[in-house]
Motif scaffolding. Structure first.
Motif, short mmCIF file in Angstrom:
data_model
loop_
_atom_site.label_atom_id
_atom_site.label_comp_id
_atom_site.label_asym_id
_atom_site.label_seq_id
_atom_site.Cartn_x
_atom_site.Cartn_y
_atom_site.Cartn_z
N ASP A 1 0.81 -1.23 0.00
CA ASP A 1 0.00 0.00 0.00
C ASP A 1 0.84 1.28 0.00
OD1 ASP A 1 -2.30 -1.51 -0.04
OD2 ASP A 1 -2.69 -1.33 2.11
N ASP A 2 2.16 1.18 0.11
CA ASP A 2 2.97 2.39 0.04
C ASP A 2 2.81 3.04 -1.34
OD1 ASP A 2 3.91 1.87 2.55
OD2 ASP A 2 5.95 1.34 1.94
N PRO A 3 2.63 4.36 -1.40
CA PRO A 3 2.50 5.01 -2.72
C PRO A 3 3.82 5.00 -3.47
CG PRO A 3 2.59 6.65 -0.98
CD PRO A 3 2.53 5.32 -0.29
N VAL A 4 3.74 4.80 -4.78
CA VAL A 4 4.92 4.75 -5.63
C VAL A 4 4.65 5.46 -6.96
CG1 VAL A 4 6.00 2.66 -4.72
CG2 VAL A 4 4.18 2.46 -6.42
N ALA A 5 5.73 5.85 -7.60
CA ALA A 5 5.68 6.38 -8.96
C ALA A 5 6.35 5.36 -9.87
CB ALA A 5 6.39 7.72 -9.05
N ILE A 6 5.66 4.96 -10.92
CA ILE A 6 6.13 3.89 -11.80
C ILE A 6 6.29 4.45 -13.21
CG2 ILE A 6 5.63 1.57 -12.69
CD1 ILE A 6 3.64 1.28 -10.33
N ILE A 7 7.36 4.09 -13.87
CA ILE A 7 7.51 4.43 -15.27
C ILE A 7 7.61 3.14 -16.09
CG2 ILE A 7 8.43 6.75 -15.11
CD1 ILE A 7 11.20 5.71 -15.17
N THR A 8 6.89 3.12 -17.19
CA THR A 8 6.89 1.97 -18.08
C THR A 8 7.11 2.43 -19.52
OG1 THR A 8 4.54 1.91 -18.68
CG2 THR A 8 5.15 0.91 -16.57
N ALA A 9 7.63 1.55 -20.32
CA ALA A 9 7.72 1.77 -21.76
C ALA A 9 7.88 0.42 -22.44
CB ALA A 9 8.90 2.68 -22.11
N VAL A 10 7.32 0.31 -23.63
CA VAL A 10 7.37 -0.91 -24.42
C VAL A 10 7.86 -0.54 -25.82
CG1 VAL A 10 6.03 -2.80 -25.43
CG2 VAL A 10 5.48 -1.96 -23.13
N HIS A 11 8.79 -1.32 -26.33
CA HIS A 11 9.28 -1.12 -27.70
C HIS A 11 8.65 -2.15 -28.62
CE1 HIS A 11 12.21 -1.82 -31.04
NE2 HIS A 11 12.17 -0.50 -31.07
N ALA A 12 7.99 -1.69 -29.66
CA ALA A 12 7.34 -2.58 -30.63
C ALA A 12 8.31 -2.79 -31.78
CB ALA A 12 6.04 -1.97 -31.13
N GLY A 13 9.14 -3.81 -31.66
CA GLY A 13 10.12 -4.07 -32.71
C GLY A 13 11.20 -5.00 -32.20
N ASP A 14 12.34 -4.99 -32.87
CA ASP A 14 13.45 -5.86 -32.53
C ASP A 14 13.86 -5.65 -31.07
OD1 ASP A 14 15.79 -7.64 -33.31
OD2 ASP A 14 16.80 -5.84 -32.54
N PRO A 15 13.88 -6.71 -30.24
CA PRO A 15 14.20 -6.52 -28.83
C PRO A 15 15.60 -5.98 -28.58
CG PRO A 15 13.11 -8.64 -29.18
CD PRO A 15 13.43 -8.08 -30.53
N ASP A 16 16.58 -6.35 -29.40
CA ASP A 16 17.93 -5.81 -29.22
C ASP A 16 17.93 -4.29 -29.40
OD1 ASP A 16 19.05 -8.31 -28.74
OD2 ASP A 16 19.48 -8.67 -30.87
#
Length: 478
Positions: free
Chosen positions: A266-281
């Motif tokens: 329940d501790d408040p947090v700030a989360i950042i996400t990102a996804v790359h649509a393409g070659d994983p390397d």
């Protein structure tokens, strides 16, 4: 008074030609059949018609029209406002129609009107393909597509409805039509972002994309004390990122989950996400600056299966177990003042499980001209979305007032309107109007007049026919 108590002969005749199950209030499966994703929606329809095929859908529509019944249409049942059910009336439930057919050579995917994104992802990933879908896999394909469709692939490949090639649809008068750019193009325009007010879609045809089976991602969880620099760093990154990258900046509470130490639940947090649509390397290299930022509490970044990405948040949003609210506001920008106003709400959330987040938009979404489809809001750079989650009905007023006041206050940073698929509880997310939205809504009414002049499908995103159409019953589409 329900249809059977008025005239049992009518429902017996309906049932005799119906392949699926007709479930009444006295039947043992009734409570399960009437339950939708949002646990605060407690409707009691007179009849749930679980359709097995197009013929069942046609029969159900004709029966509802002849008996003058209120109609609700259910696909995945995931709509937070509970549009897939009703009190009294009939629920036309397409969830048994959850088939998916993939042609890997043409990259075309046909999907039944009751399928979820888990169904689609399972079938397409066998060939390394994906249709841009939602971010929770038990979301229904129908609801997400008809309202637009934001997901992890949005900047690379656009909205879900942008990848729609055609639909099969049953109209209010029981006709079966195929709508595409070449057939009934006005109807095809409307179902791409205008909601489900024009008929029941029994099949969707999509274009799929070769993304492979693994993608590069960033997901880092930071202390709430670092929220300002977290959001500013994420903003600076996504504003210059290639369109292959889509992400979110999130405020949440650490969930009660074994992946996290109990003392931090329940501790408040700030989360950042990102996804790359393409070659994983390539993706891992592009995302490296975002992953290496700061001193996160938890780092779940890496190369993961696309299926795992799509299902990652499923356990936190189960169907029927919690009370939910989803609202939204488009933002003109994400400058420091906007970020400060967003983060000002972090400590005031009535329940730690409430999360809110900013999506970066643009890319392929904005490539489509504003009025080419019925979806409104293509030019907006960001969307602020609010996901309320709680259990105690006594908290309803506090949570709803918090969420709605948040949306109202953020309107000073907004061009007006909100995302159609995050409609609150039916009160709508667009506190302001825009000329662009007004033009779209006017055209939606014209399509509604043509295909549903008597408003059989009245519980779908609030498109109502004009007074003249309701009076004369419409001319129909010959």
């Amino acid at each position: 008074m329900g249809p059977e108590t008025e005239n049992g002969d009518h429902i017996d005749e309906f049932e005799s030609g119906f392949l699926g199950d007709l479930i009444r209030p006295e039947d043992s499966g009734y409570d399960n059949a009437r339950t939708v994703w949002n646990g605060m929606i407690d409707k009691r329809p007179d009849l749930v018609a679980q359709c097995q095929d197009v013929a069942d859908v046609i029969s159900a529509v004709e029966f509802a029209r002849e008996q003058d019944l209120l109609v609700a249409v259910r696909g995945g049942g995931h709509n937070a406002a509970g549009l897939g059910t009703c009190d009294d009336g009939i629920v036309i439930d397409c969830s048994p129609m959850n088939w998916v057919d993939v042609d890997p050579d043409t990259r075309r995917v046909r999907v039944g009107g009751g399928a979820t994104w888990r169904d689609v992802d399972h079938a397409t990933q066998a060939f390394g393909l994906a249709v841009p879908g939602g971010v929770v896999s038990h979301t229904g394909v129908a609801g997400l597509t008809l309202g637009g469709g934001y997901g992890h692939l949005r900047r690379a490949y656009g909205l879900t409805c942008d990848n729609l090639v055609s639909v099969d649809l049953v109209t209010a008068d029981g006709r079966f039509l195929t709508a595409s750019e070449d057939e009934h193009p006005d109807l095809f325009w409307a179902v791409r972002g205008g909601g489900g007010a024009f008929g029941i879609v029994t099949a969707f045809e999509f274009e799929a994309h070769p993304i492979g089976t693994k993608v590069a991602t960033v997901e880092t969880w930071h202390s709430i004390e670092d929220a300002t620099v977290v959001f500013e760093t994420w903003r600076d990154f996504v504003e210059t990122a290639p369109r292959t990258i889509s992400g979110e900046a999130i405020i949440w509470g650490i969930p009660e989950d074994p992946h996290f130490p109990e003392e931090h639940h329940d501790d408040p947090v700030a989360i950042i996400t990102a996804v790359h649509a393409g070659d994983p390397d390539e993706g891992e290299e592009l995302l490296r600056p975002l992953r290496e930022f700061g001193s996160p509490l938890f780092d779940f970044s890496g190369r993961i299966r696309y299926l795992d990405l799509q299902q990652g948040f499923d356990p936190f949003f189960p169907a029927g177990e919690h009370r939910y609210y989803q609202g939204s506001v488009y933002l003109d920008s994400l400058d420091d003042e906007v970020i400060a106003d967003i983060l000002d709400r972090a400590e005031t959330r009535p329940d730690p499980r409430i999360l809110y987040y900013v999506w970066n938009l643009g890319g392929a979404i904005a490539d489509v001209p504003e009025h080419a489809t019925a979806f409104s809001g293509r030019d907006h750079p960001y969307l602020l979305a609010i996901d309320g989650k709680w259990d105690d009905p006594a908290e309803d007023d506090a949570v709803l007032e918090w969420a709605r006041s948040f949306q109202r206050d953020m309107q000073v940073h907004s061009p007006g309107e909100g995302y159609r698929n995050f409609p609150g509880l039916g009160e709508g997310g667009d506190a302001q109007r825009t000329p662009e939205r007004d033009e779209t809504d006017d055209r939606l009414v014209e399509v509604k007049d043509q295909y549903d002049p008597t408003n059989v499908f009245s519980r779908n995103h609030g498109v109502t026919p004009s007074e003249s159409a309701r009076t004369d019953g419409g001319a129909g589409d010959e």
